[in-house]
Design an enzyme around this catalytic site. Structure first.
Site, PDB file in Angstrom:
ATOM      1  N   ASP A 271      -0.048   0.334   6.413  1.00  0.00           N
ATOM      2  CA  ASP A 271       1.127   0.388   5.565  1.00  0.00           C
ATOM      3  C   ASP A 271       1.158  -0.933   4.794  1.00  0.00           C
ATOM      4  OD1 ASP A 271       3.432   1.050   4.195  1.00  0.00           O
ATOM      5  OD2 ASP A 271       4.495   1.781   5.947  1.00  0.00           O
TER       6      ASP A 271
HETATM    7  C1  BGC Z   1       6.095   2.528   2.858  1.00  0.00           C
HETATM    8  C2  BGC Z   1       4.993   3.536   2.674  1.00  0.00           C
HETATM    9  C3  BGC Z   1       4.523   3.503   1.250  1.00  0.00           C
HETATM   10  C4  BGC Z   1       4.074   2.093   0.903  1.00  0.00           C
HETATM   11  C5  BGC Z   1       3.563   1.951  -0.506  1.00  0.00           C
HETATM   12  C6  BGC Z   1       5.724   1.157   2.322  1.00  0.00           C
HETATM   13  O1  BGC Z   1       6.850   0.338   2.265  1.00  0.00           O
HETATM   14  O2  BGC Z   1       6.432   2.440   4.221  1.00  0.00           O
HETATM   15  O3  BGC Z   1       5.425   4.813   3.029  1.00  0.00           O
HETATM   16  O4  BGC Z   1       3.505   4.434   1.065  1.00  0.00           O
HETATM   17  O5  BGC Z   1       5.177   1.226   1.045  1.00  0.00           O
HETATM   18  O6  BGC Z   1       4.595   2.056  -1.413  1.00  0.00           O
END
Ligand code: BGC
Length: 731
Positions: A271
């Site tokens: 993530d």
């Molecule tokens: C989120 C993800 C997301 C990523 C990219 C993170 O803060 O938890 O679900 O895909 O950001 O935007």
């Protein structure tokens, strides 16, 4: 601009491809570029890796902008481009930030994950994925960061709207359809967030633990199905820790289970900003470290990421074997080959009528009719005056919520949908009734205005519920259905309880429509509210879909994918478990008793049960016949539409183990089918339950057990409305 870049990129790679070892496959324009098995180009990939310097390899395993990771130009390897998110291709972010609002980063805003799951229609999951995959492709993306399938453990989780259900079986079926839909468009899906990101409070640090039964029976199956049944190409590690190690580099989760037990050959993406340690990330399975380069951080140096220059030094000093890096690069290249980045990917398309129709269909099948006393619904169009009350009637939701935001070319609000369906001859008054700010107390002036409008109308459509927050602006900053924060309580925000009660008193013919990612406490007004509709976040065509349901143009067929408890204390994470834990740890004491598994077993009556959803027609189930061959059970029954309108019913098949050594839930969903029947029509439905449907995970023996004894097969149209049952015996 983005599309132009994509062509330029493709052109360069083709040009460079001529002097590299990459074999370009011949693909004609007509032939859809189907996904190859991930490993089918391993020989070419190994050869390519043998030509790469250590620095080139390392450049590929970390971000080089918010949503890209580097290629190796010298060898014709392109950059990998990703995008959120689960229900539409996100507006450009990071590199390309300057493109905001120029119209090129618009895409179809599909209903959110919970709405999709409420359709209980895996074919729509596939269609939904197809829209997303095709639009991601057109926008120059190789990986779409969805679906989000974390279990809805608590009604308070700020991201429930993006997720699907409390039930692992329903999640598995919907997610498999979605992933196949995306990947059949030549783009990789990314199932997220692995695992136990079930709350947003302290999501970046909280250490989650649970018993092995809950882990195996509830939290893992959706991800397992994504890998084994849908062959998902990429998976995102969660922010939180699991049993003492960050989930994004967790040896149990990634090395032992994902890549070991399940044989996952694709790529694990962190993530964004979830990597905390270079060595752990290298050894415990992270293949690509991603993170954000906000434009206000112009000096961000991606080589300083955990999987940046430090890796080069570690390999050179002999601290880390280069083979570990090779494996990560190999997995990234597998995804590149499988998504046809080295040959010709099929064409994508964006914002087509067909895509918008899919958005509408998902909304129409996902909106749930919760209550319909005295058949107030469907509403009559033959009236003079309608009052539409409630701030969500006139609000757009697409840009809110965090990383899942979408910028559609238009968004039909509930008010716009109702107006367009009723036409100019019906007088429609609209009053918001509440303000999307944090008020200190109910706004009596606004309530008085709402009451006056209600009194003057033939009936009222109230549209409220959650939204993506107050201080609502284009970027959806707020605190309700929102990434990185949980909801403060199950209580409706903005003093809506007072408002709804006053409106119903003023005009008893009031339909309450609730938007949002999950249940609210309705105790203050539910007994007086004749009709209640759960509309979730129904996407860009949502207002049209809602109006079609309210006025009977479409017969509702959505079913709750999550239990609606009467109050927060009736939700198992709050009744038995810990939430949100202490500052460091949370333990899921409720174990396997999540959602309806808890209500049934602990005899706690929900407000609306898992699987509940009414229709304007009636259905009957009859003639159950069960046959057992070895460990496989097959069954048939008849479903008939006995009412006065065409419509769809979801036949839900639950299994009840009548006696077991370990405590089991009273019933568990093991099969379902959505069936469309014309009025009067009946159909024989058949189903199969494989041995797995009867097993439980025995944490004393570390294995799945099918215990001899009687099993009841329970069939109905809601977890609390079982109308057929039969027993089979395992010797
Ligand atoms: C989120 C993800 C997301 C990523 C990219 C993170 O803060 O938890 O679900 O895909 O950001 O935007």
């Amino acid at each position: 601009m983005i599309i132009y870049k994509r062509f330029l990129k493709a052109f360069l790679f083709l040009l460079l491809g001529a002097c590299t070892t990459i074999d370009s496959q011949e693909v004609t324009d007509q032939e859809p570029a189907k996904i190859d098995p991930l490993t089918s180009h391993d020989d070419q990939i190994n050869e390519l890796i043998s030509k790469m310097t250590l620095e080139e390899k390392v450049s590929m395993i970390h971000a080089n902008s918010s949503f890209t990771s580097a290629g190796v130009e010298r060898l014709g390897i392109p950059e990998l481009t990703m995008s959120d998110g689960p229900h539409g291709v996100r507006p450009e972010h990071g590199r390309g930030w300057d493109l905001l609002n120029d119209g090129t980063d618009s895409s179809t805003y599909l209903p959110t994950g919970v709405t999709l799951a409420a359709t209980w229609n895996p074919e729509l999951g596939y269609a939904f994925g197809g829209v997303l995959g095709s639009e991601a492709n057109k926008r120059g993306k190789d990986v779409i960061l969805g679906p989000g399938i974390n279990i809805m453990r608590t009604p308070l989780n700020g991201r429930n709207f993006e997720y699907q259900s409390e039930d692992p079986y329903l999640i598995s079926k919907m997610a498999v359809g979605y992933i196949k839909g995306v990947q059949d468009q030549g783009v990789a899906a990314c199932v997220k967030h692995f695992i136990a990101n079930n709350q947003e409070i302290r999501r970046s640090s909280i250490n989650v633990d649970m018993g092995e039964r809950a882990f195996r029976e509830i939290y893992l199956p959706g991800f397992k199905a994504a890998v084994e049944e849908a062959q998902v190409m990429t998976l995102m590690g969660a922010y939180n820790q699991f049993r003492g190690e960050f989930a994004t580099h967790n040896t149990l989760l990634i090395n032992d289970i994902l890549k070991g037990e399940w044989g996952f050959e694709g790529m694990v993406i962190s993530d964004w900003g979830a990597v905390h340690d270079t060595k752990q990330a290298l050894q415990n399975g992270t293949d690509l470290e991603m993170g954000t380069d906000l434009s206000q951080m112009p000096n961000i140096d991606y080589s300083k990421f955990f999987l940046g220059d430090t890796v080069v030094q570690m390999v050179k000093s002999g601290d880390i074997a280069e083979a570990l890096i090779d494996d990560k690069v190999k997995r990234i290249l597998r995804v590149m080959y499988a998504t046809h980045m080295f040959d010709k990917r099929q064409e994508g398309s964006i914002n087509t009528d067909a895509h918008h129709k899919t958005a509408q269909k998902v909304a129409e099948e996902g909106i749930v009719l919760l209550k319909n006393y005295d058949q107030l619904l469907p509403l009559s169009k033959e009236v003079k005056k309608v009052a539409v009350i409630g701030g969500n009637a006139d609000a757009k939701q697409s840009l809110g919520g965090g990383s899942s935001q979408v910028r559609p070319p238009y968004e039909i609000t509930p008010l716009a949908g109702i107006k367009s369906l009723l036409g100019a001859d019906v007088e429609i008054s609209y009053v918001p009734g509440f303000e999307v700010i944090k008020p200190e107390s109910a706004n009596s002036e606004m309530i008085a205005e709402a009451v006056a409008a209600a009194k003057a109308a033939d009936y009222v459509v109230y549209v409220g519920g959650w939204n993506h927050g107050y201080n609502y602006n284009e970027w959806g900053q707020g605190f309700y259905d929102m990434e990185s924060v949980d909801k403060p309580s199950m209580k409706l925000p903005f003093f809506q309880d007072e408002l709804i009660s006053a409106v119903i008193e003023a005009n008893p013919k009031t339909v309450v429509v609730l938007m949002g990612g999950g249940p609210v406490d309705m105790s203050q007004w539910i007994d007086n509210a004749p009709a209640i509709v759960q509309a979730w976040y129904p996407g860009m065509e949502g207002g049209k879909a809602l109006a079609n349901i309210l006025y009977g143009e479409v017969n509702p067929s959505g079913k709750l994918p999550v239990t609606f408890p009467k109050q927060l204390e009736d939700s198992p994470a709050h009744a038995l478990g810990e939430y949100p834990g202490d500052t460091a740890n949370v333990f899921y004491n409720e174990g396997i008793f999540v959602g309806y598994r808890y209500n049934d077993t602990y005899k706690v009556e929900p407000q609306f049960a898992f699987g509940h959803g009414l229709s304007y027609t009636t259905f009957t189930f009859s003639d159950l016949k069960l046959t057992k061959e070895g460990e496989k059970v097959t069954g048939t029954f008849t479903l008939q539409n006995t009412g006065g309108m065409d419509g769809a019913e979801v036949a839900q098949i639950y299994v009840h183990d009548t006696e077991s050594s370990l405590k089991r839930p009273v019933k568990e969903l093991k099969a379902f089918e959505k069936v469309f029947l014309k009025k009067g029509e009946s159909k024989e439905i058949s189903f199969t339950l494989e041995a797995d449907a009867f097993k439980y995970y025995d944490d004393t023996k570390n294995g799945w057990i099918l215990e001899p004894g009687d099993f009841e097969i329970m069939i109905g149209n809601a977890s609390d409305n079982i109308t057929l049952s039969g027993t089979i015996t395992f010797e």
